[in-house]
Design an enzyme around this catalytic site. Structure first.
Site, PDB file in Angstrom:
ATOM      1  N   GLY A  87       7.240   7.586  -2.969  1.00  0.00           N
ATOM      2  CA  GLY A  87       8.049   7.414  -1.797  1.00  0.00           C
ATOM      3  C   GLY A  87       8.607   5.946  -1.365  1.00  0.00           C
ATOM      4  CB  ILE A  88       8.683   4.139   1.876  1.00  0.00           C
ATOM      5  CG1 ILE A  88       9.893   5.231   2.708  1.00  0.00           C
ATOM      6  CG2 ILE A  88       8.975   2.860   2.328  1.00  0.00           C
ATOM      7  CD1 ILE A  88       9.603   5.347   4.031  1.00  0.00           C
ATOM      8  CE1 TYR A 147       3.172  10.360   9.608  1.00  0.00           C
ATOM      9  CE2 TYR A 147       4.707  10.573  11.049  1.00  0.00           C
ATOM     10  CZ  TYR A 147       4.528  10.121  10.012  1.00  0.00           C
ATOM     11  OH  TYR A 147       5.074   8.993   9.293  1.00  0.00           O
ATOM     12  CB  ALA A 188       2.640   1.044  -4.473  1.00  0.00           C
ATOM     13  CB  SER A 189       1.157   6.139  -5.979  1.00  0.00           C
ATOM     14  OG  SER A 189       0.869   6.818  -4.729  1.00  0.00           O
ATOM     15  CB  SER A 194       7.092   6.923  12.056  1.00  0.00           C
ATOM     16  OG  SER A 194       7.867   8.253  12.374  1.00  0.00           O
ATOM     17  CB  THR A 247      -1.074  -0.031   1.192  1.00  0.00           C
ATOM     18  OG1 THR A 247      -0.120   0.235   2.445  1.00  0.00           O
ATOM     19  CG2 THR A 247      -1.656  -1.354   1.412  1.00  0.00           C
TER      20      THR A 247
END
Length: 362
Positions: free
Chosen positions: A21-22, A158, A18-19, A145, A16
């Site tokens: 960054g990581i 966050y 997946a569009s 994180s 997830t």
């Protein structure tokens, strides 16, 4: 607990977020190693482009447009995996959004939306994955994180969501162990990573957003995720900087509060006007990029993380690095007629922790 994790070239991996960054870095790296990847995000156009790129390079990829904060859409992901690949072996919960703003400034609507993605998206994805993997075995990998352990100002909610992800992930792992289910559950805790994360965040400030140092490449996180897909880990922290922050917060929480109150807000903004204050909180951003626009130095590797995932090879490197530092110190001391002290880099400090097999409090 005995786990049965397949080699990457035999795996189907759901990713997830997946569009960009990581998530995107992980999808590309997994496909290059022979895994079949199922790309999940809200941006259909970006997913189609990435899917075509992977296939053009000889990889195997499918996509599913879904908002992980909605339980029924997470089921769509499972359906795609079952239809196209007869299931999956690893599920990576990477989708996430952020908000930069003081707690009293941020609206309830924005905070709830953040938790829908960051926390409930992980819950829905993990439970769906656990149900599928409970008998066949596999891996669930949740991206938390460094702020799963240490809260920071300006990103208070966050931080809260990532603390919640850690608590949920730990509880899920214990319950699966209790049931003797052959499912590995790993929490990945990156430090600041050079992705479009600041550009995608909802911005309540009047300044451009950035990340506090040290900052690492997305590929370093992707490497750790792929390692956890084939070898069971409880958790992996990306970057010695993140490990130091976590360790200090455990030992000296009051001091860390004081330090954060003095410097952390300033380190998250720049003296420039923001480009996009809405970010991707409520709608997809223009995706397709692994890297962000971080202006500071970006560390390509983390000796600490490499030591965690490959301790034999990295311990030898750490010993050599430590010996070189000691030799340099002794040389300087002899030259000056007295013993000198140096301030080694963050990663050299981390290497010394590795050499002694890590302080148990770390």
């Amino acid at each position: 607990m005995k786990y049965s994790l397949k080699p990457l070239n035999e795996q189907v991996m759901v990713i997830t977020g997946a569009s960009s960054g990581i998530g995107l870095a992980t999808a590309r790296a997994a496909a290059k190693k022979g895994a079949t990847v199922i790309l999940v995000a809200r941006n259909r156009e970006a997913l189609l482009d990435i899917e075509q790129q992977i296939r053009a390079e000889g990889g195997k990829a499918f996509h599913c447009v879904a908002d992980v904060g909605r339980k029924e859409e997470v089921q769509w992901i499972v359906d795609v995996a079952l239809t196209e690949c007869s299931g999956f072996d690893t599920w990576v919960n990477d989708a996430g959004v952020s908000i930069y703003g003081r707690l009293e400034e941020v609206t309830d609507e924005d905070n709830r939306r953040l938790f829908d993605t960051n926390f409930w998206g992980v819950v829905y994805g993990s439970l769906a994955a656990a149900q599928h993997l409970r008998t066949k075995g596999g891996a669930i990998i949740n991206v938390g994180s460094e702020v799963s352990d240490v809260a920071v100002p300006l990103q208070g909610m966050y931080s809260a969501s990532k603390h919640a992800v850690k608590g949920f992930t730990d509880a899920l792992r214990i319950e699966l162990m209790e049931d003797e289910a052959p499912v590995s559950v790993t929490l990945i805790k990156p430090a600041g990573i050079d992705t479009p994360y600041p550009l995608h965040a909802k911005n309540y400030t009047d300044k451009a957003l950035t990340l506090p140092q040290p900052v690492y490449t997305p590929e370093e996180v992707a490497n750790a995720i792929l390692e956890a897909a084939v070898h069971p880990y409880r958790d992996i922290m990306i970057g010695g900087g993140a490990k130091v922050m976590s360790a200090l917060n455990k030992r000296l929480p009051g001091l860390m509060d004081w330090i954060s109150s003095r410097i952390m807000s300033k380190q998250q903004v720049e003296d420039e006007a923001p480009l996009n204050t809405a970010g991707s909180l409520h709608q997809p951003s223009q995706d397709g990029e692994v890297r962000g626009n971080h202006k500071g130095y970006v560390m390509k590797t983390s000796l600490y993380t490499r030591a965690k995932t490959n301790p034999v090879a990295t311990s030898a490197l750490a010993v050599a690095a430590g010996a070189a530092v000691i030799a340099l110190i002794n040389s300087n001391a002899k030259r000056n007629g007295r013993r000198q002290r140096t301030e080694p880099s963050e990663e050299v400090v981390t290497s010394r922790i590795v050499v002694v097999q890590q302080d148990p409090l770390l």
